[in-house]
Design a protein around this motif. Structure first.
Motif, PDB file in Angstrom:
ATOM      1  N   LYS A 384      -6.752   2.086   2.454  1.00  0.00           N
ATOM      2  CA  LYS A 384      -7.989   1.753   1.741  1.00  0.00           C
ATOM      3  C   LYS A 384      -7.701   1.099   0.397  1.00  0.00           C
ATOM      4  CE  LYS A 384     -10.629   5.492   3.907  1.00  0.00           C
ATOM      5  NZ  LYS A 384     -11.439   6.713   3.676  1.00  0.00           N
ATOM      6  N   LEU A 385      -6.493   1.253  -0.073  1.00  0.00           N
ATOM      7  CA  LEU A 385      -6.118   0.712  -1.378  1.00  0.00           C
ATOM      8  C   LEU A 385      -4.852  -0.130  -1.324  1.00  0.00           C
ATOM      9  CD1 LEU A 385      -6.219   0.599  -4.507  1.00  0.00           C
ATOM     10  CD2 LEU A 385      -5.030   2.805  -4.520  1.00  0.00           C
ATOM     11  N   ILE A 386      -3.898   0.273  -0.490  1.00  0.00           N
ATOM     12  CA  ILE A 386      -2.570  -0.343  -0.501  1.00  0.00           C
ATOM     13  C   ILE A 386      -2.418  -1.284   0.681  1.00  0.00           C
ATOM     14  CG2 ILE A 386      -0.080   0.097  -0.511  1.00  0.00           C
ATOM     15  CD1 ILE A 386      -0.729   2.952  -1.514  1.00  0.00           C
ATOM     16  N   LYS A 387      -2.136  -2.519   0.391  1.00  0.00           N
ATOM     17  CA  LYS A 387      -1.911  -3.515   1.435  1.00  0.00           C
ATOM     18  C   LYS A 387      -0.574  -3.260   2.115  1.00  0.00           C
ATOM     19  CE  LYS A 387      -1.499  -8.525   2.076  1.00  0.00           C
ATOM     20  NZ  LYS A 387      -1.466  -9.839   1.382  1.00  0.00           N
ATOM     21  N   ALA A 388      -0.566  -3.292   3.441  1.00  0.00           N
ATOM     22  CA  ALA A 388       0.673  -3.057   4.191  1.00  0.00           C
ATOM     23  C   ALA A 388       1.746  -4.051   3.786  1.00  0.00           C
ATOM     24  CB  ALA A 388       0.408  -3.144   5.693  1.00  0.00           C
ATOM     25  N   GLY A 389       2.960  -3.531   3.621  1.00  0.00           N
ATOM     26  CA  GLY A 389       4.085  -4.384   3.283  1.00  0.00           C
ATOM     27  C   GLY A 389       4.219  -4.721   1.813  1.00  0.00           C
ATOM     28  N   THR A 390       3.479  -4.025   0.959  1.00  0.00           N
ATOM     29  CA  THR A 390       3.558  -4.287  -0.478  1.00  0.00           C
ATOM     30  C   THR A 390       4.937  -3.906  -1.016  1.00  0.00           C
ATOM     31  OG1 THR A 390       1.188  -3.933  -0.837  1.00  0.00           O
ATOM     32  CG2 THR A 390       2.631  -3.655  -2.744  1.00  0.00           C
ATOM     33  N   LYS A 391       5.527  -4.793  -1.777  1.00  0.00           N
ATOM     34  CA  LYS A 391       6.781  -4.510  -2.492  1.00  0.00           C
ATOM     35  C   LYS A 391       6.427  -4.380  -3.968  1.00  0.00           C
ATOM     36  CE  LYS A 391       9.374  -5.040   1.205  1.00  0.00           C
ATOM     37  NZ  LYS A 391       8.304  -5.320   2.180  1.00  0.00           N
ATOM     38  N   ALA A 392       6.400  -3.158  -4.459  1.00  0.00           N
ATOM     39  CA  ALA A 392       5.987  -2.906  -5.842  1.00  0.00           C
ATOM     40  C   ALA A 392       7.169  -3.104  -6.778  1.00  0.00           C
ATOM     41  CB  ALA A 392       5.425  -1.498  -5.978  1.00  0.00           C
ATOM     42  N   GLU A 393       7.057  -4.085  -7.653  1.00  0.00           N
ATOM     43  CA  GLU A 393       8.123  -4.413  -8.579  1.00  0.00           C
ATOM     44  C   GLU A 393       7.941  -3.744  -9.937  1.00  0.00           C
ATOM     45  OE1 GLU A 393       7.850  -8.607  -8.809  1.00  0.00           O
ATOM     46  OE2 GLU A 393       8.379  -8.955  -6.699  1.00  0.00           O
ATOM     47  N   ALA A 394       6.729  -3.329 -10.261  1.00  0.00           N
ATOM     48  CA  ALA A 394       6.443  -2.760 -11.581  1.00  0.00           C
ATOM     49  C   ALA A 394       7.228  -1.476 -11.810  1.00  0.00           C
ATOM     50  CB  ALA A 394       4.948  -2.488 -11.706  1.00  0.00           C
ATOM     51  N   PHE A 395       7.575  -1.231 -13.068  1.00  0.00           N
ATOM     52  CA  PHE A 395       8.301  -0.011 -13.429  1.00  0.00           C
ATOM     53  C   PHE A 395       7.415   1.217 -13.241  1.00  0.00           C
ATOM     54  CE2 PHE A 395      11.534  -1.911 -16.664  1.00  0.00           C
ATOM     55  CZ  PHE A 395      12.323  -2.337 -15.604  1.00  0.00           C
ATOM     56  N   ALA A 396       7.948   2.214 -12.533  1.00  0.00           N
ATOM     57  CA  ALA A 396       7.278   3.499 -12.359  1.00  0.00           C
ATOM     58  C   ALA A 396       8.242   4.609 -12.734  1.00  0.00           C
ATOM     59  CB  ALA A 396       6.806   3.668 -10.912  1.00  0.00           C
ATOM     60  N   MET A 397       7.692   5.751 -13.096  1.00  0.00           N
ATOM     61  CA  MET A 397       8.498   6.935 -13.407  1.00  0.00           C
ATOM     62  C   MET A 397       7.877   8.145 -12.723  1.00  0.00           C
ATOM     63  SD  MET A 397       9.544   6.521 -17.458  1.00  0.00           S
ATOM     64  CE  MET A 397       7.865   6.369 -18.089  1.00  0.00           C
ATOM     65  N   ASN A 398       8.658   9.208 -12.586  1.00  0.00           N
ATOM     66  CA  ASN A 398       8.116  10.389 -11.905  1.00  0.00           C
ATOM     67  C   ASN A 398       6.984  11.047 -12.690  1.00  0.00           C
ATOM     68  OD1 ASN A 398       9.984  11.279 -13.833  1.00  0.00           O
ATOM     69  ND2 ASN A 398      10.764  12.950 -12.575  1.00  0.00           N
ATOM     70  N   VAL A 399       6.880  10.817 -13.991  1.00  0.00           N
ATOM     71  CA  VAL A 399       5.738  11.346 -14.750  1.00  0.00           C
ATOM     72  C   VAL A 399       4.442  10.615 -14.388  1.00  0.00           C
ATOM     73  CG1 VAL A 399       7.048  12.275 -16.708  1.00  0.00           C
ATOM     74  CG2 VAL A 399       6.334   9.864 -16.719  1.00  0.00           C
ATOM     75  N   ASP A 400       4.541   9.535 -13.632  1.00  0.00           N
ATOM     76  CA  ASP A 400       3.345   8.791 -13.219  1.00  0.00           C
ATOM     77  C   ASP A 400       2.661   9.391 -11.992  1.00  0.00           C
ATOM     78  OD1 ASP A 400       3.884   6.925 -15.236  1.00  0.00           O
ATOM     79  OD2 ASP A 400       5.009   5.619 -13.884  1.00  0.00           O
ATOM     80  N   PHE A 401       3.346  10.269 -11.273  1.00  0.00           N
ATOM     81  CA  PHE A 401       2.773  10.764 -10.020  1.00  0.00           C
ATOM     82  C   PHE A 401       1.499  11.569 -10.272  1.00  0.00           C
ATOM     83  CE2 PHE A 401       7.247  10.953  -7.850  1.00  0.00           C
ATOM     84  CZ  PHE A 401       7.382   9.592  -8.040  1.00  0.00           C
ATOM     85  N   ALA A 402       1.549  12.503 -11.227  1.00  0.00           N
ATOM     86  CA  ALA A 402       0.379  13.354 -11.493  1.00  0.00           C
ATOM     87  C   ALA A 402      -0.855  12.529 -11.866  1.00  0.00           C
ATOM     88  CB  ALA A 402       0.705  14.379 -12.580  1.00  0.00           C
ATOM     89  N   PRO A 403      -0.764  11.620 -12.836  1.00  0.00           N
ATOM     90  CA  PRO A 403      -1.973  10.845 -13.153  1.00  0.00           C
ATOM     91  C   PRO A 403      -2.436   9.948 -12.009  1.00  0.00           C
ATOM     92  CG  PRO A 403      -0.070  10.039 -14.409  1.00  0.00           C
ATOM     93  CD  PRO A 403       0.331  11.339 -13.794  1.00  0.00           C
ATOM     94  N   THR A 404      -1.523   9.531 -11.150  1.00  0.00           N
ATOM     95  CA  THR A 404      -1.917   8.739  -9.977  1.00  0.00           C
ATOM     96  C   THR A 404      -2.786   9.563  -9.042  1.00  0.00           C
ATOM     97  OG1 THR A 404       0.112   7.427 -10.091  1.00  0.00           O
ATOM     98  CG2 THR A 404      -1.051   7.453  -7.987  1.00  0.00           C
ATOM     99  N   PHE A 405      -2.363  10.799  -8.770  1.00  0.00           N
ATOM    100  CA  PHE A 405      -3.134  11.659  -7.864  1.00  0.00           C
ATOM    101  C   PHE A 405      -4.495  11.990  -8.469  1.00  0.00           C
ATOM    102  CE2 PHE A 405       1.305  13.409  -6.660  1.00  0.00           C
ATOM    103  CZ  PHE A 405       1.567  12.257  -5.940  1.00  0.00           C
ATOM    104  N   LEU A 406      -4.517  12.260  -9.758  1.00  0.00           N
ATOM    105  CA  LEU A 406      -5.782  12.580 -10.420  1.00  0.00           C
ATOM    106  C   LEU A 406      -6.715  11.375 -10.400  1.00  0.00           C
ATOM    107  CD1 LEU A 406      -4.401  14.569 -13.499  1.00  0.00           C
ATOM    108  CD2 LEU A 406      -5.398  15.509 -11.402  1.00  0.00           C
ATOM    109  N   ASP A 407      -6.169  10.203 -10.658  1.00  0.00           N
ATOM    110  CA  ASP A 407      -6.969   8.980 -10.640  1.00  0.00           C
ATOM    111  C   ASP A 407      -7.575   8.746  -9.259  1.00  0.00           C
ATOM    112  OD1 ASP A 407      -8.074   6.544 -11.321  1.00  0.00           O
ATOM    113  OD2 ASP A 407      -6.166   5.488 -11.533  1.00  0.00           O
ATOM    114  N   LEU A 408      -6.774   8.904  -8.227  1.00  0.00           N
ATOM    115  CA  LEU A 408      -7.258   8.692  -6.866  1.00  0.00           C
ATOM    116  C   LEU A 408      -8.362   9.677  -6.512  1.00  0.00           C
ATOM    117  CD1 LEU A 408      -6.696   6.987  -4.276  1.00  0.00           C
ATOM    118  CD2 LEU A 408      -5.303   8.911  -3.501  1.00  0.00           C
ATOM    119  N   ALA A 409      -8.249  10.900  -7.019  1.00  0.00           N
ATOM    120  CA  ALA A 409      -9.238  11.938  -6.716  1.00  0.00           C
ATOM    121  C   ALA A 409     -10.454  11.879  -7.625  1.00  0.00           C
ATOM    122  CB  ALA A 409      -8.578  13.319  -6.826  1.00  0.00           C
ATOM    123  N   GLY A 410     -10.429  10.994  -8.619  1.00  0.00           N
ATOM    124  CA  GLY A 410     -11.559  10.903  -9.538  1.00  0.00           C
ATOM    125  C   GLY A 410     -11.594  12.012 -10.556  1.00  0.00           C
TER     126      GLY A 410
END
Length: 520
Positions: A384-410
């Protein structure tokens, strides 16, 4: 915190650009399935280009979703990484900087916040934070072996009760996850489930069906297996995580016969103990598989380099064998979600708590801010959000996981969370959105301790890496990752990079201020 209903009138704001549904249509909030292994590195995943890995189900998540090529851990150590993931905060802020500590479970975590806002939450498998889990409707976590758990007949703490489960840890964790999904959750609520595998953590014991799977495979040696660290600081020279000298005959290489393991005088009681947890059928298979290795080590005259090469092959065969049951288990979870119609409404994440050395620089283990262990595998599927085959080049860190889940859940992000939601990356087809971070920060604290990796912190940009080793030494390393991707040539102090070096030091100081890290 805003109140969230079981069904939102709209997907969260960051998702609306990708939604094809009418604005007035109610959209069910997504489930979150977070699968994490221990020490599974990108070099051992075929979606990341490994030629010897067998990971079709992890690959499926990547092919049907996104593969992050620049996801980095903030501290390449199991407990600290897990604490960062739960809280969205660096270890010096959440209070868990090394494995000798106890996690403060009273602080806010993403499972707590999701649970407060209508999610069913569960964690199954490895916890390794010593304190009892909080914020979960259900938990069943490995105990014993200093909270690493055992591969065979492991001990669990399940909702406050100590139990022993018969079987192989990876299979048990998968089965517990499936049982929770099928029988134990409230199916009127979205779920957020963390499935944490012990594998492929040291000492790399495979499921009975996979024992000997790679025995006829000769793994390619890293070109720097015999690295002499000529241009580097004292840190890589004084570590204790090398294949040549650190791997032990019994615990790591399994060079013990059935008769020796049955003896009361066997010197490695820890290895004898984990061996004795196996059922008799597994012991029989184990002894058959390792007999050839034992004979070769004890009866073949080898030079020093030949011995290192043989240790490397043995290590790789064991390590890779433990990954097989993990991938099989992921396939079972994907199949269940597909059969029940929940697959496309579930954000599925696969990662590991950090990367790992597979012989590069002559090392196994992790801890260093070198690419092999600073880089984390991260693949996500949510069509619903992620296009198949996406190669994400942007810098991510493990501290980003929590805010990602919260953002997705509203759910609103807490003010003290230091990470950033990754969802905008998908709206930008995997590239860094405008204003995205241009560097990541790292800090390793656990010294003196096991493996003798010195304390250090540093910055990594798209091209350069600067590391400061401190505490008992004061030395720097700097790498040009474009021209030296394997970090063999320390260019710190070279006249022709002085301007870049000074810029990196400024950037490092800025990140230390940004993340409020004053420890040095």
């Amino acid at each position: 915190m805003k109140k969230i209903l079981n069904y939102l009138p709209l997907v969260p704001l960051t998702l609306t650009a990708c939604s094809q549904k009418p604005a007035q249509e109610e959209v069910k909030r997504p489930n979150i399935l977070f699968i994490m292994t221990d020490d599974h590195t990108t070099q051992a995943i075929s979606a990341y280009g490994s030629e010897f890995a067998n990971t079709p189900n992890i690959d499926r998540i990547a092919h049907e979703g996104a593969r992050f090529d620049n996801c980095f851990v903030t501290n390449a150590l199991s407990g600290p990484s897990r604490a960062c993931i739960l809280t969205g905060k660096f270890g010096h802020i959440n209070g868990f900087t090394d494995n000798s500590q106890v996690f403060d479970g009273s602080q806010k975590t993403f499972p707590k916040l999701l649970r407060e806002n209508g999610y069913q939450t569960a964690i199954i498998g490895k916890w390794h934070l010593i304190s009892e889990p909080q914020g979960f409707d259900f938990y069943s976590i490995l105990t014993g072996q200093h909270e690493q758990g055992d591969y065979y007949d492991p001990d669990f703490l399940e909702n406050g009760k100590d139990i022993v489960e018969k079987g192989y840890a990876t299979d048990i964790i998968t089965d517990k996850a499936l049982t929770y999904l099928k029988e134990q959750r409230d199916k009127n609520k979205p779920f957020a489930m963390m499935v944490h595998h012990k594998a492929p953590h040291r000492n790399w014991m495979a499921a009975e069906r996979h024992l000997g799977y790679y025995n006829d495979v000769t793994f390619p040696e890293p070109f720097n297996l015999f690295d002499d660290y000529a241009t580097r600081s004292k840190a890589p020279k004084e570590q204790d995580c090398n294949i040549a000298n650190t791997l032990t005959d019994y615990w790591d290489l399994k060079l013990a016969t059935e008769e020796e393991l049955a003896s009361n005088d066997f010197p490695d009681k820890r290895f004898q103990g984990v061996y004795n947890r196996m059922p008799e059928s597994t012991k029989k298979r184990w002894n058959e598989v390792y007999a050839e290795r034992i004979h070769k080590f004890r009866n073949t005259k080898m030079t020093e380099k030949e011995l290192v090469r043989e240790k490397f092959q043995s290590y790789m065969r064991d390590y890779m064998s433990t990954t097989l049951a993990v991938d099989e288990g992921i396939g079972k979870l994907l199949d269940y979600l597909e059969e029940t119609g929940e697959l496309d409404n579930t954000l599925i994440i696969y990662t590991s708590d950090q990367g790992f050395f597979l012989g590069e620089h002559g090392f196994f283990d992790k801890r260093f801010m070198y690419e092999e262990c600073q880089r984390m595998p991260l693949v996500m599927r949510y069509p619903k959000l992620i296009k198949a085959g996406t190669k994400a080049e942007a810098f991510a860190m493990n501290v980003d996981f929590a805010p990602t889940f919260l953002d997705l859940a509203g759910v609103e992000k807490q003010d003290d969370i230091q990470g950033t939601s990754l969802l905008p990356i998908f709206q930008n087809e995997g590239k860094a959105p405008e204003g995205w971070r241009d560097a990541v920060y790292y800090h390793y604290f656990e010294y003196p301790a096991e493996h003798s990796v010195k304390r250090h912190y540093g910055v990594r940009t798209d091209r350069y890496k600067l590391i400061h080793f401190y505490n008992d030494i004061n030395e720097w390393e700097m790498y040009d990752l474009e021209n030296d991707p394997h970090e063999m040539n320390n260019i710190y102090g070279k006249a022709d990079v002085k301007e870049i070096q000074n810029h990196l030091k400024v950037r490092l100081d800025e990140l230390r201020v940004q993340y409020n890290d004053t420890i040095q």
